[in-house]
Scaffold this motif. Sequence first.
Motif, PDB file in Angstrom:
ATOM      1  N   ARG A   1      24.289   7.622  48.396  1.00  0.00           N
ATOM      2  CA  ARG A   1      24.122   7.510  46.944  1.00  0.00           C
ATOM      3  C   ARG A   1      23.135   8.549  46.430  1.00  0.00           C
ATOM      4  O   ARG A   1      23.347   9.168  45.374  1.00  0.00           O
ATOM      5  N   LYS A   2      22.057   8.775  47.169  1.00  0.00           N
ATOM      6  CA  LYS A   2      21.060   9.755  46.772  1.00  0.00           C
ATOM      7  C   LYS A   2      21.646  11.159  46.800  1.00  0.00           C
ATOM      8  O   LYS A   2      21.412  11.969  45.891  1.00  0.00           O
ATOM      9  N   LEU A   3      22.433  11.471  47.847  1.00  0.00           N
ATOM     10  CA  LEU A   3      23.094  12.775  47.916  1.00  0.00           C
ATOM     11  C   LEU A   3      24.060  12.962  46.751  1.00  0.00           C
ATOM     12  O   LEU A   3      24.156  14.053  46.174  1.00  0.00           O
ATOM     13  N   LEU A   4      24.764  11.898  46.422  1.00  0.00           N
ATOM     14  CA  LEU A   4      25.720  11.968  45.311  1.00  0.00           C
ATOM     15  C   LEU A   4      24.997  12.224  43.990  1.00  0.00           C
ATOM     16  O   LEU A   4      25.472  13.006  43.150  1.00  0.00           O
ATOM     17  N   GLN A   5      23.847  11.599  43.781  1.00  0.00           N
ATOM     18  CA  GLN A   5      23.095  11.831  42.543  1.00  0.00           C
ATOM     19  C   GLN A   5      22.571  13.261  42.473  1.00  0.00           C
ATOM     20  O   GLN A   5      22.525  13.854  41.387  1.00  0.00           O
ATOM     21  N   GLN A   6      22.181  13.844  43.607  1.00  0.00           N
ATOM     22  CA  GLN A   6      21.782  15.246  43.623  1.00  0.00           C
ATOM     23  C   GLN A   6      22.956  16.145  43.247  1.00  0.00           C
ATOM     24  O   GLN A   6      22.798  17.144  42.531  1.00  0.00           O
ATOM     25  N   TYR A   7      24.127  15.781  43.727  1.00  0.00           N
ATOM     26  CA  TYR A   7      25.342  16.526  43.404  1.00  0.00           C
ATOM     27  C   TYR A   7      25.637  16.466  41.909  1.00  0.00           C
ATOM     28  O   TYR A   7      25.956  17.474  41.269  1.00  0.00           O
ATOM     29  N   TRP A   8      25.509  15.269  41.337  1.00  0.00           N
ATOM     30  CA  TRP A   8      25.709  15.109  39.901  1.00  0.00           C
ATOM     31  C   TRP A   8      24.663  15.892  39.103  1.00  0.00           C
ATOM     32  O   TRP A   8      24.972  16.457  38.053  1.00  0.00           O
ATOM     33  N   THR A   9      23.430  15.908  39.595  1.00  0.00           N
ATOM     34  CA  THR A   9      22.376  16.664  38.915  1.00  0.00           C
ATOM     35  C   THR A   9      22.752  18.136  38.836  1.00  0.00           C
ATOM     36  O   THR A   9      22.576  18.790  37.797  1.00  0.00           O
ATOM     37  N   GLY A  10      23.279  18.692  39.950  1.00  0.00           N
ATOM     38  CA  GLY A  10      23.724  20.079  39.944  1.00  0.00           C
ATOM     39  C   GLY A  10      24.842  20.326  38.951  1.00  0.00           C
ATOM     40  O   GLY A  10      24.874  21.353  38.275  1.00  0.00           O
ATOM     41  N   TRP A  11      25.756  19.350  38.839  1.00  0.00           N
ATOM     42  CA  TRP A  11      26.848  19.488  37.863  1.00  0.00           C
ATOM     43  C   TRP A  11      26.319  19.509  36.439  1.00  0.00           C
ATOM     44  O   TRP A  11      26.730  20.338  35.617  1.00  0.00           O
ATOM     45  N   MET A  12      25.382  18.618  36.124  1.00  0.00           N
ATOM     46  CA  MET A  12      24.801  18.587  34.785  1.00  0.00           C
ATOM     47  C   MET A  12      24.074  19.883  34.460  1.00  0.00           C
ATOM     48  O   MET A  12      24.182  20.415  33.344  1.00  0.00           O
ATOM     49  N   GLN A  13      23.340  20.410  35.426  1.00  0.00           N
ATOM     50  CA  GLN A  13      22.594  21.646  35.201  1.00  0.00           C
ATOM     51  C   GLN A  13      23.540  22.824  34.977  1.00  0.00           C
ATOM     52  O   GLN A  13      23.302  23.663  34.111  1.00  0.00           O
TER      53      GLN A  13
ATOM     54  N   GLN B   1      28.323  17.111  52.201  1.00  0.00           N
ATOM     55  CA  GLN B   1      28.118  15.851  52.904  1.00  0.00           C
ATOM     56  C   GLN B   1      29.344  14.940  52.843  1.00  0.00           C
ATOM     57  O   GLN B   1      29.280  13.785  53.239  1.00  0.00           O
ATOM     58  N   ALA B   2      30.467  15.451  52.333  1.00  0.00           N
ATOM     59  CA  ALA B   2      31.642  14.591  52.152  1.00  0.00           C
ATOM     60  C   ALA B   2      32.111  13.986  53.469  1.00  0.00           C
ATOM     61  O   ALA B   2      32.695  12.913  53.493  1.00  0.00           O
TER      62      ALA B   2
END
Length: 422
Positions: A250-262, A8-9
Amino acid sequence: GFNTNMSQASTYTQSIEPRLAAAMPRAGVIYEYVRWALKTTHAPPHFHLATILSCVSYELCRRGLGWVASADQGRSNKLHLWTGIVGGSSIGKSTVVETAQDFMRDLYNSVLGEGRYKDPWVQADGSPAGLRQTLIEKYFDFNTEQTLAILWHDEVARILRWEDGATAFCKFYDGRDYSFHLRHLQKEHQSGVLRNPTLCATFSGTPSSIERLTTAEHIEGGMFPRILWFRGTVPAMKRMLVRHTFNAERKLLQQYWTGWMQQLNGQLLLESNRPVRISSEALEVVGVDFFDRHREDFALEDRLEGARHRILSNHVYVVAAVYAASQGRLEANADDMHRAIRLMLWCMASVEQITAGLAVIDEVRLRVRLTEIVQAAGSKGVTMRNLFRALSPKIRDKKAMTNAIELLVETDEIVMVQIPGP
């Protein structure tokens, strides 16, 4: 899953200036966060980089990650970072910190569950003793056996006023307990020990307050080189009164961060206690591209010049490792190191701007103090020896005092007379 490039960048309408982009990771959670955050406020983009660096380093530290050189089999080094934001009023210093805090809190609520996580931000207000006790009582993590937190304050000048502040500050950063006599602790027990502090931090302040309160102890004692400084300005016409959030992105970015944490959790599950390694290619880059080129600068004895150049040696490896981990890799390559070096050069330029007036300010302080001592002595006067002894140890320098007295005599602010011998 986690991919280093957000699909989504293309939805972002603003870009990062080339100079800053070259000093950031080319992809990953840090890069994408700054791309989103830079259009939410009028603050300089590198202020957002400063705040998110401390957040990412905290995420790595709370998973027990450290860094080691490629050939080093010893104990890993900590990945914590402390950043400082310096700018005038209404430039967005507090806003960028609040933006990062709100983003991370919402992310924790989503990933860990609302109310099921410990808020990592601790305002470094009050005294060092009070801060130490707060950390002891609330922030020890039994899983990693560390005291974990992100320190913050919206006016770093208050920390500069701490009594014995430079020593306390450096020990908090270095991961050592700063022992105080705490009157409300009647006896020694485990809760009275600050165990293995691993603290990240973001501070902010105005140039005038920092220049007014900074002393030689803060620079020579190592407080300044321990912080990555980011200085910025914003033209008045570009300062927005409305703060935007761009919730969909912002919501898409948080999903992206969630994937990084996982993904990070999965890697550490397969390879427990593995540190981020600095590859041999990355080590060669930092050796040739910076240390060899600036060897003479690192040998400078001048307290201001030395601080500006030692800042890189303190942080370049940590930043390169954080850059690699922010992209889902546990090895920092040559590109990570090149970008870390560029960031250090950026921060060194900020330190130069911040400290440019400190030498002049020290001279003014010395002349004012000398004048006060002479005036207090009245008609009796004061000898050079007693004048030197009356100075505070922080400004007690014979060469500087002699130069200051000569200037005061030239301007007729004081009168010097020769005392005849016996």
